[in-house]
Design an enzyme around this catalytic site. Structure first.
Site, short mmCIF file in Angstrom:
data_model
loop_
_atom_site.label_atom_id
_atom_site.label_comp_id
_atom_site.label_asym_id
_atom_site.label_seq_id
_atom_site.Cartn_x
_atom_site.Cartn_y
_atom_site.Cartn_z
N ASN A 32 -21.57 -3.07 -23.82
CA ASN A 32 -22.07 -1.70 -23.72
C ASN A 32 -21.69 -1.17 -22.34
OD1 ASN A 32 -23.53 0.65 -23.52
ND2 ASN A 32 -25.55 -0.31 -23.61
N LYS A 57 -22.16 1.71 -21.14
CA LYS A 57 -23.11 2.72 -20.62
C LYS A 57 -22.33 3.91 -20.05
CE LYS A 57 -26.47 -0.93 -20.09
NZ LYS A 57 -27.65 -1.47 -19.41
N HIS A 107 -31.20 2.00 -27.85
CA HIS A 107 -31.15 1.25 -26.59
C HIS A 107 -32.36 1.61 -25.74
CE1 HIS A 107 -29.88 -0.16 -22.66
NE2 HIS A 107 -29.06 -0.96 -23.31
N GLU A 166 -32.69 2.24 -22.72
CA GLU A 166 -32.50 3.36 -21.79
C GLU A 166 -32.69 4.69 -22.51
OE1 GLU A 166 -28.74 1.97 -20.30
OE2 GLU A 166 -29.81 0.33 -19.31
N GLU A 212 -33.26 -6.88 -26.56
CA GLU A 212 -33.00 -6.68 -25.13
C GLU A 212 -34.32 -6.45 -24.41
OE1 GLU A 212 -28.74 -5.25 -24.38
OE2 GLU A 212 -29.88 -3.45 -24.87
N GLY A 258 -30.09 -5.33 -16.47
CA GLY A 258 -29.58 -4.89 -15.17
C GLY A 258 -30.35 -5.46 -14.00
N SER A 272 -28.77 -9.04 -18.75
CA SER A 272 -28.16 -9.89 -17.71
C SER A 272 -27.40 -11.08 -18.27
CB SER A 272 -29.22 -10.33 -16.69
OG SER A 272 -29.79 -9.20 -16.05
P1 13P Z 1 -26.98 -5.86 -18.42
O1 13P Z 1 -26.10 -6.90 -19.10
O2 13P Z 1 -26.29 -5.11 -17.36
O3 13P Z 1 -28.30 -6.43 -18.02
O4 13P Z 1 -27.29 -4.75 -19.57
C1 13P Z 1 -27.77 -5.15 -20.79
C2 13P Z 1 -27.76 -3.99 -21.70
O5 13P Z 1 -28.53 -3.06 -21.55
C3 13P Z 1 -26.75 -3.96 -22.78
O6 13P Z 1 -27.02 -2.96 -23.69
#
Ligand code: 13P
Length: 251
Positions: free
Chosen positions: A9, A11, A96, A98, A168, A174, A214
């Site tokens: 992803n 982002k 997601h 976010e 997740e 992150g 992560s």
């Molecule tokens: P990270 O791997 O940067 O922690 O992000 C995970 C994520 O949100 C994938 O959709």
């Protein structure tokens, strides 16, 4: 029997040139990775170009969100699943954390988007996961269960064939704080039991459940070592072709 999925992803990262460059760098690095499905999710503006440049490769392209409907209409800023398909994508990520945290995504909108995406012929990566306070207060399972109930409401067993679940935990995204393999296995096993309740054992057994939060080249193998972990949804470590390919080729 469940083919793993390793999805990146991206982002809101990468201008078009860099997106193409990363995709093309990735191509030879995963060309022989037949043990899993490889998916990348660039930003909307890069989807068509990246999908064109990856045509004929084993890398599939996903959007990171979609509208709740396929009908064209006065929906400024929205992109219909049918348009995402038209741009050369095979997958879309929906729900997601976010989007849930910052853009008002709800279980109900996840459900509408998922249905619209399925009817446009896309495969859907439906994201679930609890926040730190939800975990600390002992509510992780009930939160994930209601995300599954809400997000997958009304879907048939055959709809589920084109669904992938991504677990997740928000506290692991992150932050560099990966869930332990035990924590991941525990929740993935729980998700599979919930799916067995809602859609039967067979559908639950075939569901690919990805872990996200992560994921890095050095922790992917221990995560994948668990019975119910069928792949990963990778953020930061998917932005670079070298590190993402090491995750894809975790074996
Ligand atoms: P990270 O791997 O940067 O922690 O992000 C995970 C994520 O949100 C994938 O959709």
């Amino acid at each position: 029997m469940r083919k793993p999925v390793i999805a990146g992803n991206w982002k809101m990262y990468k201008l078009l040139g860099e997106a193409v460059e990363t995709a093309l760098a990735l191509k030879p690095l995963v060309a022989n990775s037949t043990h899993c499905d490889v998916v990348i999710a660039p930003v909307f503006t890069a989807l068509k170009t990246v999908a064109d440049r990856l045509e004929g490769s084993n890398i599939k392209v996903a959007a990171q969100d979609c509208a709740v409907q396929n009908e064209f209409g006065a929906q400024t800023g929205e992109v219909a699943p049918v348009m995402i398909r038209d741009a050369g994508c095979s997958h879309v990520i929906i729900g997601h954390s976010e989007r849930r945290q910052f853009f008002g995504e709800t279980n109900e909108s996840v459900n509408k988007k998922t249905k619209a995406a399925l009817s446009a012929g896309l495969a859907v990566i439906v994201c679930v996961g609890e926040s730190l306070s939800e975990r600390e207060s002992g509510n992780a399972e009930s939160v994930v269960k209601s995300q599954l109930f809400g997000g997958l409401a009304g879907l048939t067993v055959s709809d589920l064939e084109r669904i992938i679940i991504a677990y997740e935990p928000v506290w692991a995204i992150g932050t560099g704080k990966t869930a332990t393999p035990e924590q991941a296995q525990e929740m993935h096993g729980f998700i599979r039991r919930v799916l067995a309740e809602t859609h039967g054992a067979e559908a639950a057994d075939s569901m690919r459940i990805l872990y996200g939060g992560s994921v890095k080249p050095d922790n992917i193998a221990s995560l994948m070592n668990n019975e119910d972990v069928d792949g990963a949804l990778v953020g930061g470590a998917s932005l670079e072709a070298g590190s993402f390919s090491r995750i894809v080729n975790y074996k």
